[in-house]
Design a protein around this motif. Sequence first.
Motif, PDB file in Angstrom:
ATOM      1  N   ASP A   1       0.771  -1.182   0.013  1.00  0.00           N
ATOM      2  CA  ASP A   1       0.085  -0.001   0.059  1.00  0.00           C
ATOM      3  C   ASP A   1       1.062   0.967   0.022  1.00  0.00           C
ATOM      4  N   GLY A   2       2.000   1.112   0.845  1.00  0.00           N
ATOM      5  CA  GLY A   2       2.785   2.425   1.010  1.00  0.00           C
ATOM      6  C   GLY A   2       3.367   2.658  -0.389  1.00  0.00           C
ATOM      7  N   ILE A   3       3.762   1.804  -1.336  1.00  0.00           N
ATOM      8  CA  ILE A   3       4.793   2.141  -2.534  1.00  0.00           C
ATOM      9  C   ILE A   3       3.593   2.485  -3.533  1.00  0.00           C
TER      10      ILE A   3
ATOM     11  N   ARG B   1      19.651   6.276   4.727  1.00  0.00           N
ATOM     12  CA  ARG B   1      18.443   6.655   5.619  1.00  0.00           C
ATOM     13  C   ARG B   1      18.154   5.446   6.347  1.00  0.00           C
ATOM     14  N   GLY B   2      19.113   4.532   6.652  1.00  0.00           N
ATOM     15  CA  GLY B   2      18.920   3.397   7.500  1.00  0.00           C
ATOM     16  C   GLY B   2      18.088   2.179   6.993  1.00  0.00           C
ATOM     17  N   VAL B   3      18.016   2.053   5.748  1.00  0.00           N
ATOM     18  CA  VAL B   3      17.295   0.881   5.251  1.00  0.00           C
ATOM     19  C   VAL B   3      17.988   0.359   3.917  1.00  0.00           C
TER      20      VAL B   3
ATOM     21  N   GLU C   1       5.639  -1.466  12.270  1.00  0.00           N
ATOM     22  CA  GLU C   1       6.240  -0.314  12.521  1.00  0.00           C
ATOM     23  C   GLU C   1       7.443  -0.093  11.472  1.00  0.00           C
ATOM     24  N   ASP C   2       8.357  -0.950  11.759  1.00  0.00           N
ATOM     25  CA  ASP C   2       9.690  -0.944  10.834  1.00  0.00           C
ATOM     26  C   ASP C   2       9.200  -0.856   9.449  1.00  0.00           C
TER      27      ASP C   2
ATOM     28  N   VAL D   1       8.765   2.608   4.270  1.00  0.00           N
ATOM     29  CA  VAL D   1       7.946   3.291   3.504  1.00  0.00           C
ATOM     30  C   VAL D   1       8.320   4.724   3.388  1.00  0.00           C
ATOM     31  N   ALA D   2       8.413   5.231   4.467  1.00  0.00           N
ATOM     32  CA  ALA D   2       8.856   6.768   4.611  1.00  0.00           C
ATOM     33  C   ALA D   2      10.248   7.230   4.161  1.00  0.00           C
ATOM     34  N   ALA D   3      11.145   6.156   4.441  1.00  0.00           N
ATOM     35  CA  ALA D   3      12.738   6.179   3.872  1.00  0.00           C
ATOM     36  C   ALA D   3      12.472   6.055   2.370  1.00  0.00           C
ATOM     37  N   ILE D   4      11.747   5.067   1.933  1.00  0.00           N
ATOM     38  CA  ILE D   4      11.735   4.972   0.536  1.00  0.00           C
ATOM     39  C   ILE D   4      11.276   6.205  -0.253  1.00  0.00           C
TER      40      ILE D   4
END
Length: 368
Positions: A278-280, A321-323, A347-348, A353-356
Amino acid sequence: MLLLIPGPVQTRPEVKAAMAQDIAPWDRDFQKVYARIRERVVGVAGGTPGVHATLPIQGAGHFVTEAALRTFVAPGAKVLIPMNGAYAQRMARLAREAGRIVVELPLTDTRGATAADIMPALEADPSIGTVAMVYNETGSGIVNDAQGIGRALHAAGKRLVLDAVSAFGALPFPLDDHPECDVLVFTSGKCLEGMPGVGFAVARIDRAEACAGNAGSWSLDLSDVLAHAKRSGWGSIRFTPPVQTIAAFDVALDLYEAEGGQASRLARYRTNTGILYDGIVALGLKPYLERDQQGPVIVTIHQPSDPRFDLLAFVEALKHRGVLISNFYNTQAPTMRIGAIGAITPEDMRRAVAAIGAALEDVLPKAA
Protein backbone atom coordinates in the motif's frame (compact mmCIF):
# COMPACT_ATOMS: atom_id res chain seq x y z
CA MET A 1 20.31 -0.64 9.71
CA LEU A 2 16.96 -2.15 8.69
CA LEU A 3 17.68 -5.06 6.36
CA LEU A 4 14.86 -5.58 3.86
CA ILE A 5 16.03 -8.38 1.63
CA PRO A 6 14.53 -11.87 1.26
CA GLY A 7 17.47 -13.43 3.06
CA PRO A 8 19.72 -13.47 4.93
CA VAL A 9 17.25 -11.53 7.01
CA GLN A 10 17.22 -9.11 9.90
CA THR A 11 17.76 -11.11 13.10
CA ARG A 12 16.95 -10.65 16.77
CA PRO A 13 19.69 -9.68 19.27
CA GLU A 14 19.32 -13.05 21.02
CA VAL A 15 20.14 -14.86 17.77
CA LYS A 16 23.21 -12.71 17.14
CA ALA A 17 24.41 -13.23 20.71
CA ALA A 18 24.34 -17.01 20.30
CA MET A 19 27.08 -16.69 17.68
CA ALA A 20 29.56 -15.26 20.19
CA GLN A 21 31.06 -18.54 21.38
CA ASP A 22 33.67 -21.05 20.36
CA ILE A 23 32.25 -24.52 19.76
CA ALA A 24 33.74 -27.92 18.97
CA PRO A 25 31.35 -29.69 16.56
CA TRP A 26 32.06 -33.10 18.09
CA ASP A 27 31.53 -31.93 21.70
CA ARG A 28 28.81 -33.98 23.36
CA ASP A 29 26.94 -30.93 24.64
CA PHE A 30 26.84 -29.44 21.15
CA GLN A 31 25.80 -32.75 19.65
CA LYS A 32 22.71 -32.60 21.87
CA VAL A 33 21.88 -29.19 20.38
CA TYR A 34 22.35 -30.48 16.84
CA ALA A 35 20.20 -33.55 17.47
CA ARG A 36 17.51 -31.42 19.10
CA ILE A 37 17.41 -29.06 16.12
CA ARG A 38 16.94 -31.94 13.71
CA GLU A 39 13.96 -33.19 15.70
CA ARG A 40 12.45 -29.72 16.04
CA VAL A 41 12.71 -29.07 12.30
CA VAL A 42 10.74 -32.23 11.53
CA GLY A 43 8.03 -30.84 13.80
CA VAL A 44 8.00 -27.45 12.08
CA ALA A 45 7.73 -29.29 8.74
CA GLY A 46 4.64 -31.14 9.92
CA GLY A 47 6.41 -34.46 9.58
CA THR A 48 6.70 -37.55 11.75
CA PRO A 49 9.94 -38.73 13.42
CA GLY A 50 10.86 -42.09 12.01
CA VAL A 51 9.12 -41.25 8.74
CA HIS A 52 10.92 -37.97 8.04
CA ALA A 53 14.43 -36.86 8.93
CA THR A 54 16.30 -33.56 8.90
CA LEU A 55 19.42 -33.80 6.72
CA PRO A 56 21.61 -30.66 6.88
CA ILE A 57 24.11 -29.53 4.27
CA GLN A 58 26.60 -26.71 4.84
CA GLY A 59 26.28 -23.63 2.62
CA ALA A 60 23.66 -21.61 0.79
CA GLY A 61 20.29 -22.73 -0.52
CA HIS A 62 21.78 -23.71 -3.87
CA PHE A 63 23.88 -26.37 -2.12
CA VAL A 64 20.98 -28.14 -0.44
CA THR A 65 18.76 -27.73 -3.52
CA GLU A 66 21.40 -29.39 -5.67
CA ALA A 67 21.79 -32.13 -3.06
CA ALA A 68 18.03 -32.77 -3.18
CA LEU A 69 18.00 -32.97 -6.97
CA ARG A 70 21.03 -35.24 -7.08
CA THR A 71 19.68 -37.54 -4.39
CA PHE A 72 16.02 -37.87 -5.34
CA VAL A 73 16.22 -37.68 -9.15
CA ALA A 74 18.23 -40.53 -10.65
CA PRO A 75 21.01 -39.77 -13.18
CA GLY A 76 19.50 -39.54 -16.64
CA ALA A 77 15.94 -39.30 -15.31
CA LYS A 78 13.49 -36.59 -16.32
CA VAL A 79 12.38 -33.86 -13.96
CA LEU A 80 9.71 -31.28 -14.78
CA ILE A 81 10.35 -27.73 -13.54
CA PRO A 82 7.75 -24.95 -13.85
CA MET A 83 9.76 -22.02 -15.16
CA ASN A 84 8.20 -18.88 -13.73
CA GLY A 85 11.09 -17.16 -12.06
CA ALA A 86 14.82 -16.70 -11.60
CA TYR A 87 15.15 -19.40 -8.95
CA ALA A 88 13.35 -21.93 -11.14
CA GLN A 89 15.97 -21.14 -13.78
CA ARG A 90 18.70 -21.78 -11.22
CA MET A 91 17.06 -25.05 -10.16
CA ALA A 92 16.99 -26.14 -13.80
CA ARG A 93 20.68 -25.38 -14.20
CA LEU A 94 21.56 -27.31 -11.05
CA ALA A 95 19.61 -30.33 -12.28
CA ARG A 96 20.97 -30.14 -15.81
CA GLU A 97 24.60 -29.85 -14.72
CA ALA A 98 24.05 -32.82 -12.41
CA GLY A 99 23.14 -34.92 -15.45
CA ARG A 100 19.38 -34.95 -15.02
CA ILE A 101 17.05 -34.36 -17.98
CA VAL A 102 15.17 -31.13 -17.34
CA VAL A 103 11.76 -30.67 -18.93
CA GLU A 104 11.01 -26.98 -18.72
CA LEU A 105 7.41 -25.76 -18.42
CA PRO A 106 7.39 -22.08 -19.47
CA LEU A 107 5.07 -19.91 -17.37
CA THR A 108 4.76 -16.19 -16.70
CA ASP A 109 6.53 -14.82 -13.63
CA THR A 110 3.51 -12.74 -12.61
CA ARG A 111 1.34 -15.55 -11.21
CA GLY A 112 1.87 -18.73 -9.26
CA ALA A 113 1.80 -22.16 -10.90
CA THR A 114 -1.14 -24.47 -10.20
CA ALA A 115 -1.93 -28.13 -10.80
CA ALA A 116 -3.80 -27.06 -13.94
CA ASP A 117 -0.45 -25.92 -15.35
CA ILE A 118 1.54 -28.95 -14.26
CA MET A 119 -0.63 -31.97 -14.94
CA PRO A 120 -1.11 -31.61 -18.72
CA ALA A 121 2.68 -31.63 -19.15
CA LEU A 122 2.95 -34.84 -17.11
CA GLU A 123 0.11 -36.45 -19.04
CA ALA A 124 1.86 -35.56 -22.31
CA ASP A 125 5.06 -37.29 -21.16
CA PRO A 126 4.41 -40.19 -18.76
CA SER A 127 8.17 -40.84 -18.49
CA ILE A 128 8.51 -37.80 -16.22
CA GLY A 129 8.52 -39.13 -12.67
CA THR A 130 9.34 -36.04 -10.60
CA VAL A 131 8.36 -32.39 -10.43
CA ALA A 132 10.88 -30.01 -8.86
CA MET A 133 9.60 -26.57 -8.05
CA VAL A 134 10.20 -23.40 -6.09
CA TYR A 135 7.50 -22.69 -3.51
CA ASN A 136 8.10 -18.95 -3.24
CA GLU A 137 9.89 -17.07 -6.01
CA THR A 138 11.93 -14.20 -4.57
CA GLY A 139 12.57 -12.82 -8.05
CA SER A 140 9.01 -11.53 -8.39
CA GLY A 141 7.21 -12.47 -5.15
CA ILE A 142 4.76 -15.04 -6.53
CA VAL A 143 3.82 -18.18 -4.60
CA ASN A 144 3.32 -21.45 -6.46
CA ASP A 145 0.45 -23.63 -5.23
CA ALA A 146 2.68 -26.28 -3.71
CA GLN A 147 -0.09 -27.96 -1.74
CA GLY A 148 -2.50 -28.19 -4.67
CA ILE A 149 0.22 -29.41 -7.01
CA GLY A 150 1.39 -31.90 -4.41
CA ARG A 151 -2.07 -33.40 -4.05
CA ALA A 152 -2.38 -33.77 -7.83
CA LEU A 153 1.04 -35.42 -8.04
CA HIS A 154 0.09 -37.86 -5.30
CA ALA A 155 -3.05 -38.87 -7.19
CA ALA A 156 -0.97 -39.37 -10.35
CA GLY A 157 1.76 -41.39 -8.64
CA LYS A 158 4.45 -38.76 -9.24
CA ARG A 159 7.12 -37.43 -6.87
CA LEU A 160 7.90 -33.89 -5.68
CA VAL A 161 11.14 -32.09 -4.79
CA LEU A 162 10.20 -28.78 -3.16
CA ASP A 163 12.53 -25.79 -2.87
CA ALA A 164 11.00 -24.05 0.14
CA VAL A 165 14.12 -21.98 0.82
CA SER A 166 12.28 -18.67 1.22
CA ALA A 167 8.96 -20.19 2.31
CA PHE A 168 9.62 -22.69 5.10
CA GLY A 169 8.41 -21.54 8.48
CA ALA A 170 5.89 -19.10 7.01
CA LEU A 171 4.03 -20.77 4.14
CA PRO A 172 2.49 -24.10 5.21
CA PHE A 173 3.33 -27.46 3.65
CA PRO A 174 2.74 -30.20 6.25
CA LEU A 175 4.75 -33.21 5.14
CA ASP A 176 2.43 -35.72 6.76
CA ASP A 177 -0.26 -34.53 4.33
CA HIS A 178 2.07 -34.89 1.35
CA PRO A 179 3.51 -38.40 0.97
CA GLU A 180 4.37 -37.54 -2.63
CA CYS A 181 7.06 -35.12 -1.41
CA ASP A 182 10.44 -36.84 -1.26
CA VAL A 183 12.11 -33.78 0.21
CA LEU A 184 11.67 -30.11 0.94
CA VAL A 185 14.65 -27.84 1.47
CA PHE A 186 15.20 -24.53 3.23
CA THR A 187 17.97 -22.48 4.82
CA SER A 188 18.65 -21.08 8.26
CA GLY A 189 18.63 -17.42 7.28
CA LYS A 190 15.14 -16.92 5.85
CA CYS A 191 11.69 -17.24 7.46
CA LEU A 192 12.99 -18.92 10.62
CA GLU A 193 15.14 -15.80 11.13
CA GLY A 194 18.43 -17.49 11.93
CA MET A 195 21.88 -16.65 10.64
CA PRO A 196 22.96 -17.81 7.15
CA GLY A 197 25.30 -20.75 6.58
CA VAL A 198 23.40 -24.04 6.58
CA GLY A 199 20.69 -25.64 4.47
CA PHE A 200 18.24 -28.24 5.70
CA ALA A 201 16.51 -31.00 3.78
CA VAL A 202 13.52 -32.63 5.42
CA ALA A 203 13.12 -35.94 3.64
CA ARG A 204 11.20 -39.17 3.72
CA ILE A 205 13.52 -41.75 5.24
CA ASP A 206 12.26 -44.58 3.01
CA ARG A 207 12.87 -42.54 -0.13
CA ALA A 208 16.32 -41.36 0.98
CA GLU A 209 17.31 -44.97 1.58
CA ALA A 210 15.86 -46.10 -1.75
CA CYS A 211 17.77 -43.35 -3.57
CA ALA A 212 21.20 -44.25 -2.18
CA GLY A 213 23.80 -44.12 -4.92
CA ASN A 214 22.08 -41.49 -7.06
CA ALA A 215 23.99 -38.39 -6.04
CA GLY A 216 27.35 -38.83 -7.75
CA SER A 217 28.79 -36.55 -5.06
CA TRP A 218 29.85 -37.40 -1.54
CA SER A 219 29.41 -33.84 -0.25
CA LEU A 220 25.92 -33.45 -1.76
CA ASP A 221 24.52 -36.91 -1.00
CA LEU A 222 21.54 -36.68 1.33
CA SER A 223 21.28 -40.47 1.45
CA ASP A 224 24.78 -40.50 2.89
CA VAL A 225 23.85 -37.78 5.42
CA LEU A 226 21.05 -40.07 6.58
CA ALA A 227 23.27 -43.16 6.66
CA HIS A 228 25.88 -41.29 8.72
CA ALA A 229 23.23 -40.16 11.23
CA LYS A 230 21.85 -43.68 11.61
CA ARG A 231 25.35 -45.06 12.02
CA SER A 232 26.93 -42.41 14.26
CA GLY A 233 23.97 -40.73 15.96
CA TRP A 234 21.70 -37.79 15.14
CA GLY A 235 24.06 -35.40 16.91
CA SER A 236 26.94 -36.41 14.65
CA ILE A 237 28.01 -34.28 11.67
CA ARG A 238 29.81 -35.66 8.62
CA PHE A 239 32.00 -32.65 7.85
CA THR A 240 32.89 -29.49 9.80
CA PRO A 241 29.66 -27.45 10.04
CA PRO A 242 29.01 -23.74 10.70
CA VAL A 243 28.63 -24.45 14.40
CA GLN A 244 27.88 -20.86 15.45
CA THR A 245 25.10 -20.70 12.86
CA ILE A 246 23.64 -23.92 14.25
CA ALA A 247 23.78 -22.59 17.82
CA ALA A 248 22.04 -19.40 16.71
CA PHE A 249 19.42 -21.42 14.82
CA ASP A 250 18.49 -23.22 18.04
CA VAL A 251 17.73 -19.84 19.60
CA ALA A 252 15.83 -18.75 16.47
CA LEU A 253 13.61 -21.82 16.84
CA ASP A 254 12.91 -20.83 20.45
CA LEU A 255 11.79 -17.40 19.28
CA TYR A 256 9.73 -18.91 16.48
CA GLU A 257 7.84 -21.10 18.93
CA ALA A 258 7.37 -18.20 21.35
CA GLU A 259 5.84 -16.10 18.58
CA GLY A 260 3.29 -18.81 17.86
CA GLY A 261 4.89 -20.77 15.04
CA GLN A 262 3.96 -20.83 11.39
CA ALA A 263 0.55 -19.15 11.55
CA SER A 264 1.76 -16.22 13.64
CA ARG A 265 4.87 -15.66 11.58
CA LEU A 266 2.90 -15.73 8.34
CA ALA A 267 0.41 -13.25 9.79
CA ARG A 268 3.19 -10.80 10.68
CA TYR A 269 4.79 -11.15 7.26
CA ARG A 270 1.45 -10.60 5.54
CA THR A 271 0.91 -7.45 7.60
CA ASN A 272 4.39 -6.23 6.67
CA THR A 273 3.72 -6.95 3.01
CA GLY A 274 0.39 -5.16 3.04
CA ILE A 275 1.91 -2.03 4.57
CA LEU A 276 4.73 -2.09 2.04
CA TYR A 277 2.46 -2.75 -0.95
CA ASP A 278 0.00 0.00 0.00
CA GLY A 279 2.85 2.37 0.83
CA ILE A 280 4.61 2.06 -2.50
CA VAL A 281 1.33 2.52 -4.35
CA ALA A 282 0.74 5.71 -2.34
CA LEU A 283 4.21 6.89 -3.39
CA GLY A 284 3.20 6.54 -7.04
CA LEU A 285 5.27 3.41 -7.66
CA LYS A 286 3.90 0.37 -9.48
CA PRO A 287 4.12 -3.11 -7.93
CA TYR A 288 5.30 -5.85 -10.28
CA LEU A 289 2.45 -8.15 -9.23
CA GLU A 290 -1.27 -7.66 -9.00
CA ARG A 291 -2.45 -7.71 -5.41
CA ASP A 292 -4.06 -11.16 -5.68
CA GLN A 293 -0.73 -12.68 -6.76
CA GLN A 294 1.41 -10.91 -4.16
CA GLY A 295 3.11 -13.30 -1.75
CA PRO A 296 4.16 -12.50 1.84
CA VAL A 297 7.95 -12.60 1.42
CA ILE A 298 9.04 -9.89 -1.02
CA VAL A 299 7.42 -7.01 -2.87
CA THR A 300 8.90 -6.32 -6.28
CA ILE A 301 8.39 -2.86 -7.75
CA HIS A 302 8.83 -1.49 -11.24
CA GLN A 303 11.67 1.03 -11.33
CA PRO A 304 10.54 4.61 -12.04
CA SER A 305 10.47 5.37 -15.76
CA ASP A 306 12.33 8.64 -15.20
CA PRO A 307 15.63 8.34 -17.15
CA ARG A 308 17.48 9.89 -14.22
CA PHE A 309 16.69 6.89 -12.01
CA ASP A 310 19.62 4.63 -11.20
CA LEU A 311 19.03 1.58 -9.01
CA LEU A 312 22.45 1.59 -7.36
CA ALA A 313 22.18 5.29 -6.54
CA PHE A 314 18.73 4.70 -5.05
CA VAL A 315 19.97 1.77 -2.96
CA GLU A 316 22.77 3.94 -1.58
CA ALA A 317 20.40 6.83 -0.86
CA LEU A 318 18.07 4.48 0.98
CA LYS A 319 21.01 2.97 2.85
CA HIS A 320 21.96 6.45 4.10
CA ARG A 321 18.44 6.62 5.55
CA GLY A 322 18.92 3.38 7.45
CA VAL A 323 17.26 0.86 5.11
CA LEU A 324 19.13 -1.66 2.98
CA ILE A 325 17.52 -3.43 -0.01
CA SER A 326 18.92 -5.60 -2.80
CA ASN A 327 21.00 -3.80 -5.41
CA PHE A 328 19.96 -6.16 -8.22
CA TYR A 329 16.79 -7.60 -9.72
CA ASN A 330 15.75 -10.96 -11.19
CA THR A 331 12.92 -10.00 -13.54
CA GLN A 332 13.01 -9.18 -17.25
CA ALA A 333 11.66 -5.70 -16.60
CA PRO A 334 13.79 -3.37 -14.42
CA THR A 335 12.51 -3.69 -10.86
CA MET A 336 13.41 -3.19 -7.21
CA ARG A 337 13.19 -5.98 -4.61
CA ILE A 338 12.06 -5.16 -1.06
CA GLY A 339 11.77 -7.94 1.51
CA ALA A 340 9.04 -8.20 4.13
CA ILE A 341 10.49 -11.06 6.18
CA GLY A 342 12.90 -11.22 9.08
CA ALA A 343 12.76 -9.81 12.59
CA ILE A 344 10.91 -6.70 11.46
CA THR A 345 7.62 -5.26 12.65
CA PRO A 346 4.79 -3.37 10.96
CA GLU A 347 6.19 -0.18 12.48
CA ASP A 348 9.57 -0.95 10.91
CA MET A 349 7.81 -1.31 7.57
CA ARG A 350 6.05 2.03 7.93
CA ARG A 351 9.43 3.62 8.63
CA ALA A 352 10.83 1.90 5.57
CA VAL A 353 8.06 3.28 3.34
CA ALA A 354 8.82 6.78 4.55
CA ALA A 355 12.52 6.23 3.88
CA ILE A 356 11.76 4.95 0.37
CA GLY A 357 9.81 8.12 -0.37
CA ALA A 358 12.62 10.32 0.93
CA ALA A 359 15.28 8.38 -1.00
CA LEU A 360 13.28 8.78 -4.21
CA GLU A 361 13.31 12.54 -3.67
CA ASP A 362 17.08 12.32 -3.15
CA VAL A 363 17.70 10.64 -6.52
CA LEU A 364 14.82 12.24 -8.45
CA PRO A 365 14.62 15.78 -7.10
CA LYS A 366 11.65 17.79 -8.31
CA ALA A 367 12.37 20.84 -10.41
CA ALA A 368 12.27 24.09 -8.47
